[in-house]
Design a protein around this motif. Structure first.
Motif, mmCIF file in Angstrom:
data_model
loop_
_atom_site.group_PDB
_atom_site.id
_atom_site.type_symbol
_atom_site.label_atom_id
_atom_site.label_comp_id
_atom_site.label_asym_id
_atom_site.label_seq_id
_atom_site.Cartn_x
_atom_site.Cartn_y
_atom_site.Cartn_z
ATOM 1 N N GLU A 162 6.511 14.284 -9.378
ATOM 2 C CA GLU A 162 6.380 14.809 -8.028
ATOM 3 C C GLU A 162 7.281 16.041 -7.910
ATOM 4 O OE1 GLU A 162 6.932 12.010 -4.872
ATOM 5 O OE2 GLU A 162 5.391 10.646 -5.626
ATOM 6 N N VAL A 163 6.736 17.108 -7.362
ATOM 7 C CA VAL A 163 7.404 18.412 -7.363
ATOM 8 C C VAL A 163 7.490 18.978 -5.955
ATOM 9 C CG1 VAL A 163 7.119 20.823 -8.119
ATOM 10 C CG2 VAL A 163 6.749 18.954 -9.745
ATOM 11 N N ALA A 164 8.601 19.663 -5.667
ATOM 12 C CA ALA A 164 8.753 20.415 -4.418
ATOM 13 C C ALA A 164 8.872 21.901 -4.739
ATOM 14 C CB ALA A 164 9.986 19.949 -3.656
ATOM 15 N N ILE A 165 8.325 22.729 -3.868
ATOM 16 C CA ILE A 165 8.467 24.183 -3.996
ATOM 17 C C ILE A 165 9.198 24.698 -2.765
ATOM 18 C CG2 ILE A 165 7.303 26.401 -4.213
ATOM 19 C CD1 ILE A 165 4.917 24.996 -5.426
ATOM 20 N N LEU A 166 10.287 25.429 -2.984
ATOM 21 C CA LEU A 166 10.964 26.141 -1.896
ATOM 22 C C LEU A 166 10.446 27.568 -1.907
ATOM 23 C CD1 LEU A 166 14.624 24.803 -2.255
ATOM 24 C CD2 LEU A 166 12.846 24.032 -0.692
ATOM 25 N N THR A 167 9.791 27.962 -0.831
ATOM 26 C CA THR A 167 9.148 29.270 -0.787
ATOM 27 C C THR A 167 10.012 30.278 -0.030
ATOM 28 O OG1 THR A 167 7.929 28.676 1.223
ATOM 29 C CG2 THR A 167 6.857 28.244 -0.887
ATOM 30 N N GLY A 168 9.657 31.563 -0.184
ATOM 31 C CA GLY A 168 10.408 32.629 0.474
ATOM 32 C C GLY A 168 9.892 32.900 1.878
ATOM 33 N N ILE A 169 10.246 34.061 2.388
ATOM 34 C CA ILE A 169 9.876 34.418 3.766
ATOM 35 C C ILE A 169 8.370 34.578 3.884
ATOM 36 C CG2 ILE A 169 10.060 36.222 5.527
ATOM 37 C CD1 ILE A 169 12.922 36.715 4.524
ATOM 38 N N SER A 170 7.797 33.909 4.866
ATOM 39 C CA SER A 170 6.365 33.988 5.115
ATOM 40 C C SER A 170 5.958 35.432 5.384
ATOM 41 C CB SER A 170 6.018 33.113 6.320
ATOM 42 O OG SER A 170 4.650 33.211 6.620
ATOM 43 N N GLY A 171 4.881 35.867 4.745
ATOM 44 C CA GLY A 171 4.388 37.228 4.939
ATOM 45 C C GLY A 171 4.861 38.199 3.882
ATOM 46 N N GLN A 172 5.840 37.816 3.063
ATOM 47 C CA GLN A 172 6.281 38.684 1.970
ATOM 48 C C GLN A 172 5.416 38.406 0.745
ATOM 49 O OE1 GLN A 172 10.480 38.372 1.207
ATOM 50 N NE2 GLN A 172 11.029 39.407 3.082
ATOM 51 N N GLN A 173 4.915 39.468 0.138
ATOM 52 C CA GLN A 173 4.000 39.310 -0.986
ATOM 53 C C GLN A 173 4.646 38.584 -2.159
ATOM 54 O OE1 GLN A 173 0.638 40.249 -0.869
ATOM 55 N NE2 GLN A 173 0.603 38.957 -2.688
ATOM 56 N N ASN A 174 5.933 38.889 -2.425
ATOM 57 C CA ASN A 174 6.559 38.233 -3.578
ATOM 58 C C ASN A 174 6.735 36.735 -3.349
ATOM 59 O OD1 ASN A 174 8.615 38.614 -1.718
ATOM 60 N ND2 ASN A 174 10.132 39.268 -3.209
ATOM 61 N N ALA A 175 6.904 36.320 -2.090
ATOM 62 C CA ALA A 175 7.005 34.891 -1.789
ATOM 63 C C ALA A 175 5.691 34.188 -2.130
ATOM 64 C CB ALA A 175 7.362 34.682 -0.321
ATOM 65 N N ALA A 176 4.578 34.785 -1.708
ATOM 66 C CA ALA A 176 3.260 34.212 -2.003
ATOM 67 C C ALA A 176 2.981 34.220 -3.505
ATOM 68 C CB ALA A 176 2.181 34.992 -1.262
ATOM 69 N N ASP A 177 3.313 35.329 -4.175
ATOM 70 C CA ASP A 177 3.034 35.448 -5.609
ATOM 71 C C ASP A 177 3.804 34.416 -6.431
ATOM 72 O OD1 ASP A 177 1.291 37.517 -5.173
ATOM 73 O OD2 ASP A 177 2.706 39.097 -5.719
ATOM 74 N N ARG A 178 5.065 34.182 -6.061
ATOM 75 C CA ARG A 178 5.866 33.222 -6.819
ATOM 76 C C ARG A 178 5.354 31.800 -6.610
ATOM 77 N NH1 ARG A 178 12.004 35.679 -5.870
ATOM 78 N NH2 ARG A 178 11.415 37.823 -6.383
ATOM 79 N N ARG A 179 5.053 31.468 -5.388
ATOM 80 C CA ARG A 179 4.495 30.141 -5.107
ATOM 81 C C ARG A 179 3.199 29.938 -5.882
ATOM 82 N NH1 ARG A 179 -0.335 27.821 -3.943
ATOM 83 N NH2 ARG A 179 0.030 25.730 -3.091
ATOM 84 N N ASN A 180 2.308 30.917 -5.814
ATOM 85 C CA ASN A 180 0.990 30.785 -6.433
ATOM 86 C C ASN A 180 1.064 30.778 -7.953
ATOM 87 O OD1 ASN A 180 -0.178 30.707 -3.901
ATOM 88 N ND2 ASN A 180 -0.627 32.908 -3.860
ATOM 89 N N GLY A 181 1.968 31.597 -8.515
ATOM 90 C CA GLY A 181 2.111 31.634 -9.967
ATOM 91 C C GLY A 181 2.540 30.294 -10.526
ATOM 92 N N PHE A 182 3.545 29.685 -9.889
ATOM 93 C CA PHE A 182 4.019 28.369 -10.344
ATOM 94 C C PHE A 182 2.936 27.313 -10.138
ATOM 95 C CE2 PHE A 182 5.817 24.206 -9.565
ATOM 96 C CZ PHE A 182 6.582 24.019 -10.721
#
Length: 320
Positions: A162-182
């Motif tokens: 079971e895994v948790a992801i801590l994401t960055g600021i909503s609306g920042q492209q790098n936050a979305a890219d890091r979440r999606n890449g992992f």
């Protein structure tokens, strides 16, 4: 009489040198440099490298930043101030991928080229606003996070956890890219039971992961989209007495590297902010002189763990 002529000649020479110095100083280019904040060692490294490059190129670097990572309003004011001060170019790490469009429009209207570093300004929003393309220099965050996910599968035995992801600021492209890449790298191999923003901050990482852990006590792995949040998660694990939870970060700041050395954080995906700072200054100078620069320049990523953390620290020390 000869003495007076000699004195007059010396005076003329000194005057010419003085005028030349004034002209030289007046012609010295000024690059405005706006990191997201200076309260993050990642951006300190970027700025220090940019300063070294600026000195080498004979230009001045005017550095200003907001207090926090999400300070888009402050950045808007800073950019407008730099436009008023008539800087020759601006390098900016945006707090929002769309929130600085109005300021960039003003800069371009004033003939001031803008270079985008680290967090990408949304190209669609730039186009929609009728602006010239804004060159981007930074990490391919999707690929970097995907690399981190594959590393975790290959080396940390996270299959089935079971895994948790801590994401960055909503609306920042790098936050979305890091979440999606992992997430894409580990799809079908792990169960993502929680993902929540901690806005790139240590304290929020601590508080958010405490809450996640209470709701999901069987979590065995955390992917933190930056090291600050990862260090917060490490604190939460310690507070809960959970040494079994593995935490992988992103950025390779010194606190995370120390944590890796001490066997707490299992690793961190290193970006190279120093390269962004150096190449940002170089690109700004090219644009000032009318040269074209590529729309996208990706800097590299590398997973840092106990095997290579000492060597990576040596590399970083030159930008302290």
């Amino acid at each position: 009489m000869k003495g007076k002529k000699v004195l007059f000649t010396v005076f003329c020479i000194l005057l010419c040198v003085s005028i030349g110095t004034v002209v030289s100083a007046a012609e010295k280019k000024v690059i405005g440099f706006i990191p997201m904040t200076m309260n993050n060692e990642y951006f300190v490294t970027m700025v220090n490298a940019a300063k070294i490059e600026a000195e080498k190129q004979g230009v001045d670097l005017l550095v200003q930043a907001g207090e926090r990572h999400g300070s888009a309003d402050e950045q808007l004011r800073i950019i407008e101030d730099m436009i008023t001060r008539e800087v020759d170019a601006i390098c900016v790490v945006p707090s929002s991928s769309t929130g600085l469009i109005s300021a960039i429009k003003k800069a371009q209207k004033a003939g001031i080229p803008v270079v985008n570093l680290d967090t990408r300004i949304d190209p669609a929003a730039v186009k929609e606003a009728g602006l010239k393309p804004v060159p981007y220099i930074g990490t391919n965050n999707y690929d970097g996070a995907k690399m981190g996910g594959q590393y975790a599968l290959d080396n940390l035995k996270i299959d089935g956890l079971e895994v948790a992801i801590l994401t960055g600021i909503s609306g920042q492209q790098n936050a979305a890219d890091r979440r999606n890449g992992f997430a894409d790298a580990t799809k079908g191999k792990v169960k993502i039971v929680a993902e929540q923003t901690a806005n790139w901050e240590v304290e929020q990482g601590f508080n958010v992961f405490q809450n996640i852990l209470q709701a999901n006590p069987n979590i065995g792995f955390v992917f933190a989209s930056n090291d600050n949040m990862g260090l917060g998660a490490i604190r939460a694990c310690k507070a809960a007495g959970r040494k079994d939870i593995k935490v992988l970060g992103y950025d390779a700041v010194s606190g995370a590297l120390q944590s890796v050395k001490e066997g707490e954080m299992v690793g961190t995906v290193a970006q190279f902010p120093a390269e962004m700072g150096i190449q940002g200054v170089q690109a700004a100078l090219k644009m000032i002189s009318g040269e074209k620069v590529p729309e996208v320049i990706f800097t590299k990523t590398e997973v840092i763990d106990s095997n290579n953390v000492v060597d990576f620290n040596k590399y970083l020390n030159q930008f302290k």
